[in-house]
Design a protein around this motif. Sequence first.
Motif, mmCIF file in Angstrom:
data_model
loop_
_atom_site.group_PDB
_atom_site.id
_atom_site.type_symbol
_atom_site.label_atom_id
_atom_site.label_comp_id
_atom_site.label_asym_id
_atom_site.label_seq_id
_atom_site.Cartn_x
_atom_site.Cartn_y
_atom_site.Cartn_z
ATOM 1 N N TRP A 153 -12.160 -41.699 -45.919
ATOM 2 C CA TRP A 153 -11.758 -41.205 -44.438
ATOM 3 C C TRP A 153 -10.136 -41.069 -44.682
ATOM 4 O O TRP A 153 -9.788 -40.385 -43.788
ATOM 5 C CB TRP A 153 -12.071 -42.541 -43.515
ATOM 6 N N GLY A 154 -9.610 -42.050 -45.322
ATOM 7 C CA GLY A 154 -8.037 -41.576 -45.547
ATOM 8 C C GLY A 154 -7.535 -40.224 -45.867
ATOM 9 O O GLY A 154 -7.033 -39.535 -45.733
ATOM 10 N N GLN A 155 -8.781 -39.931 -47.060
ATOM 11 C CA GLN A 155 -8.538 -38.566 -47.518
ATOM 12 C C GLN A 155 -8.615 -37.402 -46.620
ATOM 13 O O GLN A 155 -7.879 -36.373 -46.471
ATOM 14 C CB GLN A 155 -9.283 -38.250 -48.778
ATOM 15 N N ILE A 156 -9.613 -37.591 -45.441
ATOM 16 C CA ILE A 156 -9.670 -36.638 -44.561
ATOM 17 C C ILE A 156 -8.424 -36.753 -43.599
ATOM 18 O O ILE A 156 -7.865 -35.614 -43.137
ATOM 19 C CB ILE A 156 -11.007 -37.117 -43.524
ATOM 20 N N ALA A 157 -7.744 -37.851 -43.182
ATOM 21 C CA ALA A 157 -6.753 -37.904 -42.422
ATOM 22 C C ALA A 157 -5.484 -37.183 -43.150
ATOM 23 O O ALA A 157 -4.692 -36.394 -42.556
ATOM 24 C CB ALA A 157 -6.361 -39.405 -42.021
ATOM 25 N N ILE A 158 -5.392 -37.377 -44.435
ATOM 26 C CA ILE A 158 -3.966 -36.934 -45.295
ATOM 27 C C ILE A 158 -4.403 -35.370 -45.322
ATOM 28 O O ILE A 158 -3.382 -34.550 -45.029
ATOM 29 C CB ILE A 158 -4.019 -37.431 -46.705
ATOM 30 N N LEU A 159 -5.400 -34.964 -45.499
ATOM 31 C CA LEU A 159 -5.775 -33.403 -45.692
ATOM 32 C C LEU A 159 -5.412 -32.778 -44.247
ATOM 33 O O LEU A 159 -4.859 -31.589 -44.448
ATOM 34 C CB LEU A 159 -7.287 -33.130 -46.274
ATOM 35 N N SER A 160 -5.815 -33.416 -43.427
ATOM 36 C CA SER A 160 -5.853 -32.761 -41.851
ATOM 37 C C SER A 160 -4.115 -32.694 -41.699
ATOM 38 O O SER A 160 -3.540 -31.685 -41.277
ATOM 39 C CB SER A 160 -6.344 -33.786 -40.907
ATOM 40 N N MET A 161 -3.302 -33.625 -42.094
ATOM 41 C CA MET A 161 -2.025 -33.779 -41.765
ATOM 42 C C MET A 161 -1.182 -32.806 -42.564
ATOM 43 O O MET A 161 -0.462 -32.162 -42.205
ATOM 44 C CB MET A 161 -1.533 -35.302 -41.997
ATOM 45 N N LEU A 162 -1.666 -32.823 -44.032
ATOM 46 C CA LEU A 162 -1.035 -31.882 -45.024
ATOM 47 C C LEU A 162 -1.192 -30.326 -44.595
ATOM 48 O O LEU A 162 -0.614 -29.447 -44.815
ATOM 49 C CB LEU A 162 -1.540 -32.278 -46.279
ATOM 50 N N THR A 163 -2.569 -30.188 -43.885
ATOM 51 C CA THR A 163 -2.814 -28.766 -43.401
ATOM 52 C C THR A 163 -1.762 -28.430 -42.338
ATOM 53 O O THR A 163 -1.105 -27.233 -42.518
ATOM 54 C CB THR A 163 -4.257 -28.746 -42.880
ATOM 55 N N ARG A 164 -1.439 -29.152 -41.428
ATOM 56 C CA ARG A 164 -0.432 -28.871 -40.470
ATOM 57 C C ARG A 164 0.915 -28.893 -41.087
ATOM 58 O O ARG A 164 1.934 -27.994 -40.719
ATOM 59 C CB ARG A 164 -0.616 -29.875 -39.447
ATOM 60 N N TYR A 165 1.108 -29.578 -42.133
ATOM 61 C CA TYR A 165 2.663 -29.523 -42.533
ATOM 62 C C TYR A 165 2.931 -28.219 -43.307
ATOM 63 O O TYR A 165 4.019 -27.559 -43.213
ATOM 64 C CB TYR A 165 2.732 -31.063 -43.659
ATOM 65 N N ALA A 166 1.643 -27.864 -44.090
ATOM 66 C CA ALA A 166 1.801 -26.632 -45.101
ATOM 67 C C ALA A 166 2.036 -25.449 -44.073
ATOM 68 O O ALA A 166 2.755 -24.537 -44.299
ATOM 69 C CB ALA A 166 0.681 -26.381 -45.852
ATOM 70 N N ARG A 167 1.686 -25.414 -42.787
ATOM 71 C CA ARG A 167 1.472 -24.196 -41.953
ATOM 72 C C ARG A 167 3.074 -24.127 -41.261
ATOM 73 O O ARG A 167 3.436 -23.237 -40.835
ATOM 74 C CB ARG A 167 0.618 -24.567 -40.813
ATOM 75 N N THR A 168 3.717 -25.417 -41.438
ATOM 76 C CA THR A 168 5.073 -25.306 -40.883
ATOM 77 C C THR A 168 6.065 -25.188 -41.879
ATOM 78 O O THR A 168 7.277 -24.787 -41.662
ATOM 79 C CB THR A 168 5.361 -26.712 -39.966
ATOM 80 N N GLN A 169 5.988 -25.439 -43.146
ATOM 81 C CA GLN A 169 6.710 -25.578 -44.248
ATOM 82 C C GLN A 169 6.900 -24.294 -45.218
ATOM 83 O O GLN A 169 7.706 -24.373 -46.250
ATOM 84 C CB GLN A 169 6.808 -26.916 -44.772
ATOM 85 N N PHE A 170 5.691 -23.781 -45.307
ATOM 86 C CA PHE A 170 5.583 -22.799 -46.328
ATOM 87 C C PHE A 170 5.326 -21.202 -45.896
ATOM 88 O O PHE A 170 4.915 -21.453 -44.544
ATOM 89 C CB PHE A 170 4.267 -23.172 -47.300
ATOM 90 N N LEU A 171 5.665 -20.301 -46.616
ATOM 91 C CA LEU A 171 5.394 -18.874 -45.980
ATOM 92 C C LEU A 171 3.669 -18.631 -46.169
ATOM 93 O O LEU A 171 3.026 -19.194 -46.883
ATOM 94 C CB LEU A 171 6.214 -17.975 -46.846
ATOM 95 N N ASP A 172 3.459 -17.707 -45.464
ATOM 96 C CA ASP A 172 2.183 -17.147 -45.393
ATOM 97 C C ASP A 172 1.771 -16.339 -46.598
ATOM 98 O O ASP A 172 2.164 -15.656 -47.025
ATOM 99 C CB ASP A 172 1.782 -16.367 -44.142
ATOM 100 N N PRO A 173 0.691 -17.308 -47.451
ATOM 101 C CA PRO A 173 0.519 -16.403 -48.825
ATOM 102 C C PRO A 173 -0.200 -14.978 -48.724
ATOM 103 O O PRO A 173 -0.262 -14.473 -49.754
ATOM 104 C CB PRO A 173 -0.248 -17.341 -49.671
ATOM 105 N N ASN A 174 -0.601 -14.866 -47.535
ATOM 106 C CA ASN A 174 -1.656 -13.837 -47.042
ATOM 107 C C ASN A 174 -0.645 -12.610 -46.183
ATOM 108 O O ASN A 174 -1.270 -11.706 -45.876
ATOM 109 C CB ASN A 174 -2.995 -13.826 -46.686
ATOM 110 N N LYS A 175 0.502 -12.834 -46.300
ATOM 111 C CA LYS A 175 1.293 -11.737 -45.414
ATOM 112 C C LYS A 175 1.270 -10.585 -45.842
ATOM 113 O O LYS A 175 1.270 -9.479 -44.954
ATOM 114 C CB LYS A 175 2.636 -12.338 -45.000
ATOM 115 N N ASN A 176 1.584 -10.408 -47.106
ATOM 116 C CA ASN A 176 1.581 -9.085 -47.734
ATOM 117 C C ASN A 176 0.265 -8.379 -48.391
ATOM 118 O O ASN A 176 0.248 -7.436 -48.748
ATOM 119 C CB ASN A 176 2.687 -9.208 -48.869
ATOM 120 N N ASP A 177 -0.657 -9.508 -47.891
ATOM 121 C CA ASP A 177 -2.148 -8.633 -48.389
ATOM 122 C C ASP A 177 -2.665 -8.127 -47.159
ATOM 123 O O ASP A 177 -2.652 -8.260 -45.801
ATOM 124 C CB ASP A 177 -2.970 -10.026 -48.292
ATOM 125 N N ASP A 178 -3.201 -6.763 -47.596
ATOM 126 C CA ASP A 178 -3.880 -6.035 -46.373
ATOM 127 C C ASP A 178 -4.905 -6.461 -45.855
ATOM 128 O O ASP A 178 -5.842 -5.822 -45.143
ATOM 129 C CB ASP A 178 -3.941 -4.476 -46.853
#
Length: 1051
Positions: A229-254
């Motif tokens: 259950w700690g893994q679930i909480a960390i994965l949820s938090m890191l998902t939001r973190y990645a969406r704010t700190q990294f660029l979209d990997p599919n931005k140049n993908d059509d």
Amino acid sequence: MTSYNDERSGGGGGDDRGQDPSSGTLFNVNYRKHDDLKQMLDQNKDALKLEAMKRIIGMIAKGRNASGLFPAVVKNVASKNIEVKKLVYVYLERYAEEQQDLALLSISTFQRGLKDPNQLIRASALRVLSSIRVPIIVPIMMLSIKDCSNDMSPFVRKTAAHAIPKLYSLDPDQKENLIEIIEKLLNDRTTLVAGSVVMAFQEVCPERIDLVHRHYRKLCSLLVDVDEWGQIAILSMLTRYARTQFLDPNKNDDGIDEKDRPFYEEDEQSSEEEEKPKKPTYIMDHDHRLLLKSSKPLLQSRNAAVVMAVSQLYYHVAPRNEVSIVAKALVRLLRGRREVQAIVLQNIASMTLKGKGVFDPFLKSFYVRSTDPTHVRILKLEVLTNLASETNIAIILREFQTYVRSADKQFVAHTIQAIARCATNITEVTDTCLAGLVSLLSNRDEAVVAESVVVIKKLLQMNPSQHSDIIKHMAKLVDNIQVPMARASILWLIGEYSEFVPKIAPDVLRKVAKTFVSQENIVKLQILSLAAKLYVTNHKQTKLLTQYILQLAKYDQNYDIRDRARFIRHLIMPSQAVATGSIHKHAKKILLAPKPAPVLESPFKGRDTFQLGSLSHAISGEAAGYQRLPDFPEEQPDPTCRNVEVPKATSGENKKSLRKPNKKKSFYSDEESSSEEESSSGSEDSESDSDDSDSDDESDEGRTSDTEGPDSRISESDSVPPPKRKTERLKRVEESESSSEDESSSSEEEESSSESEEEIPKKSKVRRKVGKQEVNLLDLDDFAPPTLTTSTNQSTGIMMPVLAADLQGISLADSASDVTSVGATPTMETFELLHRVTGGGLSAVYRYPRSPCIYDDRMVTIALEFTNNGDAIVEDIRMGEKNLQSGLRVHDFTPIDKIEPGASHNVTFGVDFCDTTQPLHFKLCTAKRNFNVSIKIPVGELVLPIVMSQDNFVKQQGKLAGMNENRGKVVVQGEAKAICSKVTEIVNVARVPSTQEHVIRFAGKTSHGGSFLLITIETSTEQRQAQLCVNCDKMVICSIIFKQIKEKLAS
């Protein structure tokens, strides 16, 4: 005789009814209930107290109310017996919130419990203290949480993290103080605490991303070792973190899959991307890659929620070509309980809307089973409909044919809707699906007929002029169908397309006018619309009927019907007061305005706006407390914020002087740091199995790390941007990982053929998987014909003269002398593979010689001709890396050493297209350059001619009726000989002898599956008219060939 146990069961844990048999059991109240437990708790013997507490906890576990024992239990909170005290705290955790006044009397005891030597007692005391929801003790709770956050036991610190959200919900004003505690606990290196403090972070301050920067890499490395259950909480938090700190990997993908790309592309796109880049190349941040790599092993977790959390992480954060690795794990969850199946299928349905290729290899896993409940069946049906494509629609429609016969009426209705969606999405099978739905109109079950009528009405709107017969057939069902929605659909069709049934429409209006009063409201509204439409198109026959219906509707009980009747009367029959207006002149345009065909969309279309796996996604609406995922930033945030600064030493004396203050400032002892370094190396060793190069990089970093800050896993190399050479190496590793994952996901399908494998330098440890090679006892690879070098184009066969002479008698069409057949007529049409401008002087064309393939009887022979139009010699021409769809196999052509300027070279190779039209994408390599090329096969080249008698032809044709048949009238130009020539030009079939002069038959079979393809052309005495019928088990092939022959015969 009553036993001792029976006497004991009468109090507390036993029956609550009275003991007097003559007393009324319904209204009897036992005022002496639990007396024996109270007496036992008042005794001085710890054994009796322990026995009483066990029985009380047992009552709570069974769901019985034990709140009446609170005063007796709370007196034992200060017991010296550890076992009794544990059970007392368990009881108080349950009832402290209900009995707050009595619990407040024991506050001092709970505070003393926080100093108990036993860690379980300290944790239980804090848990009970935080369960008392009284604002007056907020300061006490705050002090207790601060003390426990510094406790030596990780279990107590974990409990302190759990108490933080409780205190925040009781008094939100304490947020700043709680953030300080959270920041302190984030520095904790114990896996037991990591999940709990992240959960507290999510509840209290999810917007404070700055608190996570320094601990990001530590959380990624600890992810595998944290509880589920700690893994679930960390994965949820890191998902939001990645969406704010990294660029979209599919931005140049059509967003277009490789198999969905157009066949002919511009010359610039086929050239090397390195020479002419059109889009900026995306280079993934190494911290972004660390997150994906750390979470990947969790796909093997036994907890379905953990697998779902990893899947949503990849879906929202990973590149589109890497999402496929979660497919196998999600399909594995479908073997679990029904509740898990439903949630997983909902998420799969959302994922398949954006990318069908992810779950294509697991199509059979979504077949409906007889034991599946209705809601699971409907979800599987939704997934199958989303996965439907030209290559698998025949299999899916065959499944739907079985589902329509189910006894579950709700499931049958959804199946019919799914067939309609397939018909609208895939135009090649629209007519086939429509024919199958019309056949359901004769079903005995009225619910099936009604649902079919509703769906057919939507399909007919796309092209009503070609289906007037169906409209007539449905008009005859008005008397029999009683389902309101179905009757309303038929009436709407007749009114909207009354010009196709001018004689039937007035009679239908006459019938429904008789029963107007007894109809449902939705049917009455459509009767009014039918009357109005017929009035403006057929005024003479329907005037009296329309007036009669409008008069009935004028006095109807429903006000909607009365209003509709009043509106229509003034529109088509204006009174003298409003006759001067002009609106009634446009009544026909208003009532019969062209209406767009309805779009049949998936019910999951709008759910992708919610985070995958969330409650909001499950209910298709924003739930209370839901936080939307942030969008990716447009510009890359500063990646150095995740680095931990370490002072660098240049000499031995400086190193010694710098290490001492570091040890003083460290949070942890040397033992903790050394144990963490051991666990770090262990985790790196476990990850080395999936990628050798990454493990080498990590080991290099481990050898150079000297960090003793809050995260000892962070090396000095993390504090500065990686060098260019290392970035390129990481990029190559990422590409090899993605390719290996894509191949492993499709490992359950048919193995791909052998591929030419380039030699890899020993220094590079990047492992590239090539297609698996089939091992045959009779491998014809060694007997491939040598290529002939010619300077001019040749219209003869490309094989060696000796081999060509040996294979002359293999033609299936000419094997019987008593059969009149056309044989395998070779086509001279060529297709461009590589343009000379794109190829730097090298051009290539290909054609289909229709000769038997000597490599495999299921392969199609393709002839290639290379021409050197340049001034330099082109050397080492070969087939390179291939992008094979599931099931495709290729036998490479023999590499060409060189082609002189102005010379040409012919080669052949074989491809097993698996009876699909999916193109073959591969790299054509020379000594200096690589070119991305693709080969697309016409549908007619997937067929081999066969010899068949007339009786056998008729027999097989009878088996391929219904949805496996396409029939229609065609316009014919020319005589029988010209017709045969046109048919064999389109499709590779042989003519079947016929005793009827006006009937021409052709037979063939698909090269891979051996499915019969039967073509019948029945000419009539009238010139230029014929009846064309095409039968095939492969419905897509059948539909395409029918259209192509129809167009060719009319030309």
